[in-house]
Design an enzyme around this catalytic site. Structure first.
Site, PDB file in Angstrom:
ATOM      1  N   HIS A  74       0.825  -1.204   0.000  1.00  0.00           N
ATOM      2  CA  HIS A  74       0.000   0.000   0.000  1.00  0.00           C
ATOM      3  C   HIS A  74       0.863   1.260   0.000  1.00  0.00           C
ATOM      4  O   HIS A  74       0.570   2.233  -0.706  1.00  0.00           O
ATOM      5  CB  HIS A  74      -0.922  -0.011   1.222  1.00  0.00           C
ATOM      6  CG  HIS A  74      -1.699   1.257   1.390  1.00  0.00           C
ATOM      7  ND1 HIS A  74      -1.323   2.248   2.269  1.00  0.00           N
ATOM      8  CD2 HIS A  74      -2.831   1.701   0.770  1.00  0.00           C
ATOM      9  CE1 HIS A  74      -2.182   3.245   2.198  1.00  0.00           C
ATOM     10  NE2 HIS A  74      -3.101   2.946   1.305  1.00  0.00           N
ATOM     11  N   GLU A  77       2.131   1.921  -3.405  1.00  0.00           N
ATOM     12  CA  GLU A  77       1.079   2.499  -4.253  1.00  0.00           C
ATOM     13  C   GLU A  77       1.109   4.022  -4.165  1.00  0.00           C
ATOM     14  O   GLU A  77       1.015   4.730  -5.174  1.00  0.00           O
ATOM     15  CB  GLU A  77      -0.288   1.964  -3.844  1.00  0.00           C
ATOM     16  CG  GLU A  77      -1.450   2.594  -4.591  1.00  0.00           C
ATOM     17  CD  GLU A  77      -2.709   2.699  -3.754  1.00  0.00           C
ATOM     18  OE1 GLU A  77      -3.356   3.760  -3.794  1.00  0.00           O
ATOM     19  OE2 GLU A  77      -3.042   1.728  -3.047  1.00  0.00           O
ATOM     20  N   HIS A  78       1.230   4.549  -2.945  1.00  0.00           N
ATOM     21  CA  HIS A  78       1.324   5.996  -2.776  1.00  0.00           C
ATOM     22  C   HIS A  78       2.559   6.553  -3.481  1.00  0.00           C
ATOM     23  O   HIS A  78       2.499   7.596  -4.142  1.00  0.00           O
ATOM     24  CB  HIS A  78       1.391   6.338  -1.279  1.00  0.00           C
ATOM     25  CG  HIS A  78       0.073   6.316  -0.590  1.00  0.00           C
ATOM     26  ND1 HIS A  78      -0.448   7.403   0.077  1.00  0.00           N
ATOM     27  CD2 HIS A  78      -0.856   5.331  -0.453  1.00  0.00           C
ATOM     28  CE1 HIS A  78      -1.627   7.094   0.609  1.00  0.00           C
ATOM     29  NE2 HIS A  78      -1.891   5.831   0.299  1.00  0.00           N
ATOM     30  N   GLU A 154      -4.105   8.223   7.207  1.00  0.00           N
ATOM     31  CA  GLU A 154      -5.115   7.383   6.562  1.00  0.00           C
ATOM     32  C   GLU A 154      -5.488   6.206   7.453  1.00  0.00           C
ATOM     33  O   GLU A 154      -6.665   5.863   7.601  1.00  0.00           O
ATOM     34  CB  GLU A 154      -4.594   6.875   5.218  1.00  0.00           C
ATOM     35  CG  GLU A 154      -5.562   5.988   4.463  1.00  0.00           C
ATOM     36  CD  GLU A 154      -4.989   5.457   3.169  1.00  0.00           C
ATOM     37  OE1 GLU A 154      -5.591   4.515   2.601  1.00  0.00           O
ATOM     38  OE2 GLU A 154      -3.944   5.959   2.703  1.00  0.00           O
TER      39      GLU A 154
END
Length: 448
Positions: A74, A77-78, A154
């Site tokens: 994840h 991905e950023h 997040e």
């Protein structure tokens, strides 16, 4: 628990595509090709609108991580939007936006996917951008440290500060002993704080390779031309080493597991119930998909109709069956009690409906209605290039995009006896995991 794309959602686009093409008098044109470096390409021509979607799917998610290093998929991905030597920080999204397009991405347990929806005459531009960041990511230390704050926030928003996310995380951790489906896609907070350039670079080099990716292009394109362009841009990237296999297997559950958590700012209890079930590779998958529709799909489902509407025990009911998960997953249910009702009462009501499908044959009329509901859902939802491409990708990653064409006939073959047999096989009390969240602080320990 965040809902994963259900099979009926992914098949929608294929059914709509077939019906739309039939209405137009021509069959859909899907072309498949694999480049010498291993990149798999699917192209779907659809000239009804001058738009296209370009989707790059990598066969990597949180299931490919290891304990102590969760959240890498994840986090990466950023970082994929943080620039390359040719296109600096934020340039990917800026260029897409300046050309009238939209881009985004997501990470799941099994895959990481990037997409751009844009005017079809801009496809070449996007292919160049995607090929560039497949192997040329900067991964600057300052950008990593900056993004760590974004990812941490997040996580706080979706987990620490959200009662449902908070319970979901504890529920999954209890349901799995060995398999990485037991940890959160976003990663544990302590691991997020430890992510460093060396670990990210190693993860990127291991999984972001053409032979570990699927490129899907759909829309107003010429197949021969767009494949030629893909060869020019992606074909120059060398094949990478085969990623290491993820061999972890969850051992059979030997007894019920329970987890009870408290959250001071929660307004109501939440109940989760889950059972380990097989995925699309099993002959029982179509029956499980139908059971999901019968039990929890919409306001006509048994759980909503009886527990929410008739018995008035719950504010809401949820759940899912993850047909497309790479490994066997959970068939799960959730609910929030109506004010004045207890979590114990709600759990008993949910289990009563689960036991009914084990002990009573589903009436043929209800079974037929569920089959019709699955097909009707395909037609009622919005037809879009993006959803068609996503559907092709999910079926391809599960074996072949062609498998979508046979799903409805397979669903039609499921009998009421199949439903009862499958419910009895998997909805077992010794294979059950229950999670409960209660508002407030935990009771004081005895003797203190």
């Amino acid at each position: 628990m965040p809902r994963r794309p259900a099979l009926r959602d992914c098949l929608l686009a294929l059914i709509l595509l077939a019906s739309s093409a039939a209405h137009a008098g021509e069959a859909p044109r899907v072309t498949e090709e694999t480049l010498d470096n291993g990149l798999r390409i699917l192209v779907l021509e659809d000239h009804r609108s001058p738009i296209a979607t370009i989707q790059t799917w990598y066969r990597v998610g949180s299931r490919n991580e290891i304990p102590g290093a969760t959240g890498l998929a994840h986090f990466l991905e950023h970082m994929m939007f943080k620039g390359t030597p040719a296109n600096g920080k934020g340039q990917f999204s800026r260029i897409v936006e300046e050309n009238g397009g939209q881009d985004n991405a997501f990470t799941s347990h099994d895959v990481t996917s990037y997409y751009v929806n844009i005017a079809s005459d801009r496809v070449d531009l996007v292919l160049g951008l995607e090929a560039d960041r497949m192997r040329n990511l900067l991964l600057d230390t300052k950008e990593i440290d900056s993004e760590r704050q974004v990812v941490g926030e997040e996580r706080r928003t979706r987990t620490e500060d959200d009662p449902d996310g908070y319970l979901s995380e504890e529920f999954l951790a209890a349901a799995y002993k060995a398999h990485p489906y037991g940890w959160p896609v976003i990663g544990w907070m302590a691991d997020i704080q430890r992510i460093n350039p060396t670990d990210l670079r190693a993860f990127y080099d291991r999984y972001y390779q053409p032979n570990n990716a699927l490129l899907v292009i759909a829309g107003d394109v010429d197949t021969g031309r767009v494949i030629g362009r893909a060869r020019e841009t992606f074909g120059r990237i060398p094949r990478g080493a085969a990623p290491p296999p993820m061999d972890s297997v969850e051992p059979p559950q030997q007894g019920e597991r329970r987890v009870l958590v408290y959250k001071a700012d929660a307004r109501a209890p939440i109940v989760y119930i889950g059972f380990h079930v097989p995925n699309y590779r099993s002959k029982d998958a179509p029956a499980l998909e139908l059971l999901s529709t019968i039990l929890q799909e919409g306001r006509a489902s048994r759980l909503y109709r009886r527990v929410v509407y008739e018995q008035r025990l719950a504010l809401s009911i949820g759940g899912d069956y993850a047909y497309f998960s790479h490994d066997p997953d959970l068939f799960w249910f959730s609910g929030t009690p109506l004010p004045g009702q207890t979590h114990e009462t709600l759990e008993q009501a949910l289990m009563a409906e689960i036991e009914r499908v084990k002990n009573e044959v589903v009436p043929e009329e209800e079974l037929e209605r569920a089959k019709n509901q699955i097909e009707a859902g395909f037609v009622w939802r919005q037809d879009s290039i993006h959803s068609r491409a996503s559907s092709l990708a999910r079926f391809e990653l599960a074996g072949s995009w062609r498998n979508g064409e046979s799903f409805v006939p397979v669903i039609r073959q499921v009998t009421a006896a199949d439903l009862q047999r499958v419910a009895r096989a998997y909805f077992r009390s010794d294979h059950r995991t229950v999670g409960v969240l209660l508002p407030g602080a935990p009771p004081a320990a005895a003797g203190k």
